[in-house]
Design an enzyme around this catalytic site. Structure first.
Site, PDB file in Angstrom:
ATOM      1  N   GLU A  47      -5.074 -15.980   8.792  1.00 32.28           N
ATOM      2  CA  GLU A  47      -6.414 -16.375   9.258  1.00 32.28           C
ATOM      3  C   GLU A  47      -6.433 -17.687  10.028  1.00 32.28           C
ATOM      4  O   GLU A  47      -7.477 -18.087  10.535  1.00 32.28           O
ATOM      5  CB  GLU A  47      -7.356 -16.460   8.045  1.00 32.28           C
ATOM      6  CG  GLU A  47      -7.569 -15.093   7.413  1.00 32.28           C
ATOM      7  CD  GLU A  47      -8.288 -15.148   6.071  1.00 32.28           C
ATOM      8  OE1 GLU A  47      -8.233 -16.211   5.423  1.00 32.28           O
ATOM      9  OE2 GLU A  47      -8.881 -14.138   5.680  1.00 32.28           O
TER      10      GLU A  47
ATOM     11  N   TRP B 161      -9.914  -6.701   1.316  1.00 33.47           N
ATOM     12  CA  TRP B 161      -8.753  -5.807   1.482  1.00 33.47           C
ATOM     13  C   TRP B 161      -7.765  -5.988   0.337  1.00 33.47           C
ATOM     14  O   TRP B 161      -6.897  -5.170   0.110  1.00 33.47           O
ATOM     15  CB  TRP B 161      -8.078  -6.055   2.832  1.00 33.47           C
ATOM     16  CG  TRP B 161      -7.316  -7.370   2.954  1.00 33.47           C
ATOM     17  CD1 TRP B 161      -7.803  -8.619   2.677  1.00 33.47           C
ATOM     18  CD2 TRP B 161      -5.957  -7.561   3.378  1.00 33.47           C
ATOM     19  NE1 TRP B 161      -6.842  -9.575   2.911  1.00 33.47           N
ATOM     20  CE2 TRP B 161      -5.691  -8.964   3.347  1.00 33.47           C
ATOM     21  CE3 TRP B 161      -4.937  -6.711   3.795  1.00 33.47           C
ATOM     22  CZ2 TRP B 161      -4.450  -9.501   3.707  1.00 33.47           C
ATOM     23  CZ3 TRP B 161      -3.698  -7.258   4.154  1.00 33.47           C
ATOM     24  CH2 TRP B 161      -3.476  -8.631   4.104  1.00 33.47           C
ATOM     25  N   ASP B 162      -7.937  -7.067  -0.410  1.00 32.99           N
ATOM     26  CA  ASP B 162      -7.080  -7.342  -1.572  1.00 32.99           C
ATOM     27  C   ASP B 162      -6.965  -6.110  -2.468  1.00 32.99           C
ATOM     28  O   ASP B 162      -5.908  -5.827  -3.029  1.00 32.99           O
ATOM     29  CB  ASP B 162      -7.676  -8.471  -2.421  1.00 32.99           C
ATOM     30  CG  ASP B 162      -7.951  -9.756  -1.643  1.00 32.99           C
ATOM     31  OD1 ASP B 162      -8.235  -9.662  -0.448  1.00 32.99           O
ATOM     32  OD2 ASP B 162      -7.907 -10.834  -2.248  1.00 32.99           O
TER      33      ASP B 162
ATOM     34  N   LYS C   7      -0.871 -19.020   7.815  1.00 35.44           N
ATOM     35  CA  LYS C   7      -1.441 -19.199   6.487  1.00 35.44           C
ATOM     36  C   LYS C   7      -0.744 -18.316   5.457  1.00 35.44           C
ATOM     37  O   LYS C   7      -0.434 -18.733   4.363  1.00 35.44           O
ATOM     38  CB  LYS C   7      -2.922 -18.854   6.537  1.00 35.44           C
ATOM     39  CG  LYS C   7      -3.635 -19.030   5.214  1.00 35.44           C
ATOM     40  CD  LYS C   7      -5.082 -18.657   5.328  1.00 35.44           C
ATOM     41  CE  LYS C   7      -5.813 -18.896   4.024  1.00 35.44           C
ATOM     42  NZ  LYS C   7      -7.132 -18.262   4.017  1.00 35.44           N
ATOM     43  N   GLN C   8      -0.525 -17.059   5.822  1.00 35.23           N
ATOM     44  CA  GLN C   8      -0.009 -16.106   4.831  1.00 35.23           C
ATOM     45  C   GLN C   8       0.764 -15.000   5.538  1.00 35.23           C
ATOM     46  O   GLN C   8       0.626 -14.824   6.754  1.00 35.23           O
ATOM     47  CB  GLN C   8      -1.158 -15.508   4.036  1.00 35.23           C
ATOM     48  CG  GLN C   8      -2.124 -14.664   4.845  1.00 35.23           C
ATOM     49  CD  GLN C   8      -3.452 -14.463   4.135  1.00 35.23           C
ATOM     50  OE1 GLN C   8      -4.323 -15.319   4.200  1.00 35.23           O
ATOM     51  NE2 GLN C   8      -3.619 -13.333   3.475  1.00 35.23           N
TER      52      GLN C   8
END
Ligand code: IFM
Length: 724
Positions: free
Chosen positions: A459, A317-318, A565-566
């Site tokens: 994640e 998806w980046d 995580k993000q």
């Protein structure tokens, strides 16, 4: 500091891996790592190929293929190889000129009482995508006979095993040809090499030794060319390569520089007042342009660009969520190629949906040439037990299909090119929506659809219900689909005759899909139950680690805590920046920031952009620099458990551009209007950039004094919301 030059004036052996990525050359077709000419597999030499994949024997996953190295060259003096990785140099300098895409090295060795300098300059042609060229010279301070070994090196880096069978070698005058075939699918690959200016070029073999009598203080120089061909380009490969050799080094270099000039003409961003930020941003743009599929819609951009095989050379998806904005505003051909690649690989997505018991199109978490998912079910190895650890990225990170729909619509409305919809785009949207519909659960007593058992961008928390980012993305995708149908009705009514589908379910789904709302404090819960997890931050978790590189997801340290995580909710606020007010953005940014580990390079830019929007300019700047300099400093996670994840970070590179444009310049758009509301860091006097907006090229300069827009503007553009 030059704003265009990356330079390292010394040599440390532990930097070999990092510098391979930092000094990367590329042209979208291939990437050539920033290694020395004398390096081999041990020093991670790779000519990494876009869209060319293979499964090595006994390996669990397919990965991109690295081609043999046609620029390999090493000098020996009295049997001692001048190899930087084994011989301590007197001095060493490596540079990357990001304006022109040119790599140089100059190394001085001292062997047997002789000072010998090796100089090399090389590039991977931006104008002839299969070709690379090298100019190499040796100078000694005494008369000496040296041996030069040069040719095509088969001994190149490969993470999961050998990918190539070597079928045939041919030597024709100064031309070397190596035919290879991939192990799994027997796909053909041919590598050429030619040398001009070397003493004996007759009777060469793949790695040929020749003796050279150097005269004291007299430079001995030669040029060398490499060609790498597969797929359609194989057809005329010999003629194409020979033409490049005939053109010669200077001509090729001139063409290459002109091609880079054109790239920069549309994509450069100029920051006045901050040299460090300028270099970091340009460097990010350099990376995006060197890995962009300029000439093909058959491959996406790998998560680690063309720096190697990490993440299997696959697209995530980046591409759509982090890199595509840069391309859609600066090079719409590349943007369209990237989206068309998704259209072209929809069969893989349909197959995946079926595999998991659904219908429609569930796009791959890790997408290769067919769109089938390269992601394994066991992505991480538990470092305590050494056992493969089940991860749910592949089967539960469902937001990827909505990300693609979102990106496609964004492309259409910002470029004005809606033709993509009738070129497979509308069908893709339909299939993605149908997938979500078949995935969703309808709660009769709540009269709403929910998305259960998913993994959001964060994640570390797997198999959660109603992840805010996912639900909002999917709801948005449903609304996009409805709008896209209307658009096609007006643009090409005939097309819809063939698109004969009952769509009532889509309208119902768009209306009734549940979207988590801000609570009384304005905070949006990341997923059902997130607020009741243990309230600990990454700093605390760090103290609980038993081993370095311990994986925090799965059943790891973070899973039952609020540490993420993000960027997840903040990513959502970034994507839907026009739909949440400043107060909501502030509350959520402040709430989630302390819990975010930024364990992914995708995280910092979301925090940067939202920080810029809410007026936290210092924070925005800090996160901007983190994003923009990720590949300059190389300070990123290198391991996930025992899995190597190093390389370049194109999503962060895209995030750096987006932070400058959407964050600091404050560019935002609704359907018919582009707004520019700058909020620059205090040391930036101005920010100048180009934007393609609905087919028009705008030159924009934003500063504290105001905004200058140059170009014929037929569509509506506002500044701080006001028409001028
Ligand atoms: O897509 C990302 C993901 O969000 C975090 N892990 C790495 C992937 C590839 O960059």
């Amino acid at each position: 500091m030059s704003n265009w030059l990356i330079k390292k004036n010394s040599f440390e052996i532990e930097d070999i891996e990092k510098h391979g990525s930092k000094f990367l050359l590329g042209n979208g077709f291939m990437g050539y790592r920033g290694t020395m000419e004398e390096y081999s597999a041990n020093e991670l030499v790779a000519v990494n190929l876009a869209g060319f994949f293979d499964l090595a024997e006994n390996s669990n996953w397919r990965e991109s293929v690295n081609a043999p190295n046609p620029l390999y060259t090493v000098v020996s003096v009295n049997g001692t190889e001048l190899n930087l990785s084994t011989l301590t140099p007197v001095s060493h300098c490596q540079t990357l000129d990001i304006k022109n895409g040119i790599h140089t090295r100059k190394t001085n060795f001292f062997v047997d009482g002789i000072n010998i300098t090796v100089k090399a300059e090389r590039f991977v042609s931006m104008s002839r995508e299969n070709v690379m060229a090298l100019k190499y010279s040796i100078t000694a301070d005494k008369d000496v006979k040296v041996t030069l070994k040069t040719g095509i090196d088969k001994n190149i880096w490969s993470i999961s095993g050998a990918h190539l069978n070597f079928i045939n070698e041919e030597y024709n005058g100064n031309l070397l040809k190596l035919d290879c075939e991939t192990v799994q699918l027997k796909n053909k690959l041919t590598v050429y090499e030619a040398v001009l200016g070397l003493c004996d070029i007759e009777n060469r073999d793949l790695l040929h030794n020749c003796d050279i009598n150097l005269k004291a203080n007299t430079e001995f120089e030669f040029t060398k060319f490499g060609g790498v061909y597969h797929g359609g380009s194989l057809l005329n490969s010999e003629a194409d390569f020979t033409a490049a050799v005939f053109a010669g080094y200077q001509q090729l270099k001139a063409e290459h520089i002109t091609a880079w000039e054109k790239v920069w003409e549309n994509s450069d961003v100029i920051i006045e007042g901050d040299e460090e930020a300028q270099l970091a941003l340009r460097y990010s743009i350099y990376h995006l342009c060197s890995i962009a599929p300029h000439n093909t819609d058959k491959c996406g951009i790998p998560a680690r660009g063309l720096s190697g095989q990490v993440y299997k050379g696959a697209a995530f998806w980046d591409t759509e969520m982090f890199m595509l904005p840069f391309f859609q505003f600066t090079d719409s051909v590349v943007a369209r190629n990237l989206l068309k690649y998704r259209v072209n690989t929809i069969d893989g997505a349909k197959k995946k949906a079926k595999e998991f018991g659904h219908e429609g199109a569930f796009f791959a978490w890790e997408s290769q040439e067919t769109g089938e998912d390269a992601c394994t079910l066991f992505n991480v190895t538990d470092i305590f037990t050494n056992r493969p650890q089940r991860t749910y990225f592949k089967d539960k990170q469902i937001h990827v299909s909505a990300d693609i729909v979102f990106a496609m619509w964004d492309y259409c409305r910002t470029t004005g090119d809606y033709t993509l919809l009738c070129d497979g785009g509308l069908e893709l949207m339909y299939e993605c929506l149908w997938f979500y519909y078949t995935y969703s659960s309808f709660k009769v007593y709540k009269n709403r659809y929910e998305l259960l058992d998913v993994v959001g961008p964060d994640e570390y928390h797997e198999r959660v219900n109603n992840n805010a980012f996912t639900n909002v993305m999917v709801k948005h995708a449903a609304n996009i689909f409805v709008q896209a149908i209307d658009k096609v009705k007006t643009l090409n009514p005939d097309f819809l005759k063939d698109f004969d589908k009952d769509l009532n379910w889509a309208y119902d789904f768009a209306e009734k899909l549940y979207v988590p709302q801000p609570n009384e404090k304005g905070i949006i819960e990341q997923f059902d139950g997130y607020f009741s997890l243990e309230d600990v931050t990454p700093e605390v978790l760090k103290t609980r680690e038993l081993m370095a590189n311990e994986y925090w997801g799965g059943h790891g340290l973070a899973s039952n805590t609020m540490t993420l995580k993000q960027a997840d909710v903040v990513m959502m606020l970034n994507v839907f920046r026009n739909e949440y007010n400043t107060e909501i953005k502030k509350s959520n940014w402040e709430f989630y920031e302390p819990y975010t580990e930024h364990g992914s390079s995708l995280s910092a830019c979301a925090y940067a952009i939202v920080a810029a929007e809410i007026g936290y300019t210092d924070w925005a700047y800090k996160y901007f620099m983190k994003t923009a300099s990720v590949d300059l400093t190389g300070n990123t996670k290198q391991y996930l458990g025992s899995l190597y994840i190093g390389g370049t970070h194109p999503a962060a590179n895209g995030g750096a551009w987006s932070t400058a444009i959407f964050g600091f310049a404050g560019v935002s758009f609704t359907n018919d209007c582009l707004d520019i509301s700058p909020r620059l860091p205090s040391n930036w006097q101005s920010l100048s950039f180009k934007l393609n907006w609905k087919g028009e090229k705008l030159n924009i300069k934003a500063s504290s004094k105001g905004v200058e827009i140059d170009g014929i503007v037929n569509s509506r553009v506002t500044v701080y919301g006001k028409d001028y």
